[in-house]
Design a protein around this motif. Structure first.
Motif, mmCIF file in Angstrom:
data_model
loop_
_atom_site.group_PDB
_atom_site.id
_atom_site.type_symbol
_atom_site.label_atom_id
_atom_site.label_comp_id
_atom_site.label_asym_id
_atom_site.label_seq_id
_atom_site.Cartn_x
_atom_site.Cartn_y
_atom_site.Cartn_z
ATOM 1 N N UNK A 53 -8.925 5.186 23.053
ATOM 2 C CA UNK A 53 -10.134 4.399 22.752
ATOM 3 C C UNK A 53 -11.293 5.273 22.268
ATOM 4 N N UNK A 54 -11.446 6.439 22.849
ATOM 5 C CA UNK A 54 -12.640 7.238 22.562
ATOM 6 C C UNK A 54 -12.450 8.304 21.497
ATOM 7 N N UNK A 55 -11.277 8.948 21.456
ATOM 8 C CA UNK A 55 -11.125 10.089 20.566
ATOM 9 C C UNK A 55 -10.100 9.910 19.455
ATOM 10 N N UNK A 56 -8.950 9.405 19.783
ATOM 11 C CA UNK A 56 -7.855 9.416 18.825
ATOM 12 C C UNK A 56 -7.962 8.299 17.799
ATOM 13 N N UNK A 57 -8.151 7.085 18.269
ATOM 14 C CA UNK A 57 -8.199 5.953 17.342
ATOM 15 C C UNK A 57 -9.083 4.839 17.910
ATOM 16 N N UNK A 58 -10.404 5.051 17.911
ATOM 17 C CA UNK A 58 -11.298 4.008 18.431
ATOM 18 C C UNK A 58 -11.128 2.698 17.667
#
Length: 165
Positions: A53-58
């Motif tokens: 959710x925060x870094x890879x694929x929000x």
């Protein structure tokens, strides 16, 4: 691995895959989250989802749906609702979000299926009309709501009525 009592080996393979070899691929992190949930590591599962959710694929719809379903399976329905609402709030801040209509449609469907609350599902769809661009997914959700939930009066929404007319 579980049958041969080698869960440590499986965890090490997943850790190497998700931290070294394919660390930027959301699919491996979603797999890790599901694996950890099934192994009883709920903190690890939530951490894997949070990383997506925060870094890879929000804004990845699949991650939001899977995370919401996990929280529902764990009996944390309000946490699942909160997850969808946070994702919708983030997507509202983006200009021309392609995900926002799908989020409204999916959240409405989730609310109805998880809680049976047809009125809240209707309110979410009306909010979708007011805040998202019109899309096939949003229209399909409205049609489902009209056809399958006759007690829900979507015509209360003036925007929906103007679309039909």
């Amino acid at each position: 691995m579980e049958a041969s009592e080698s869960m440590d080996l499986a965890n090490n393979v997943l850790a190497r895959a998700s931290q070294v070899f394919v660390k930027r691929q959301p699919e491996i992190h979603l797999f890790c989250a599901r694996f950890r949930e099934q192994a009883g590591d709920l903190v690890g599962a939530r951490a894997a989802y949070q990383l997506v959710h925060t870094e890879i694929s929000p804004g990845l719809l699949e991650a939001i749906i899977r995370h919401g379903n996990m929280e529902y399976r764990l009996g944390k329905l309000e946490d699942a609702f909160s997850l969808y609402e946070q994702a919708i709030a983030i997507e509202k801040g983006k200009e021309h979000s392609q995900t926002l209509p799908m989020l409204f449609a999916q959240y409405s469907r989730f609310v109805y299926l998880a809680s049976g609350n047809a009125e809240k599902a209707r309110e979410i769809l009306v909010g979708g009309l007011d805040n998202a661009t019109l899309s096939k997914a949003l229209l399909e959700a409205f049609l489902f709501c009209v056809l399958q939930l006759p007690s829900v009066d979507l015509l209360k929404s003036s925007r929906f009525f103007s679309l039909v007319v």
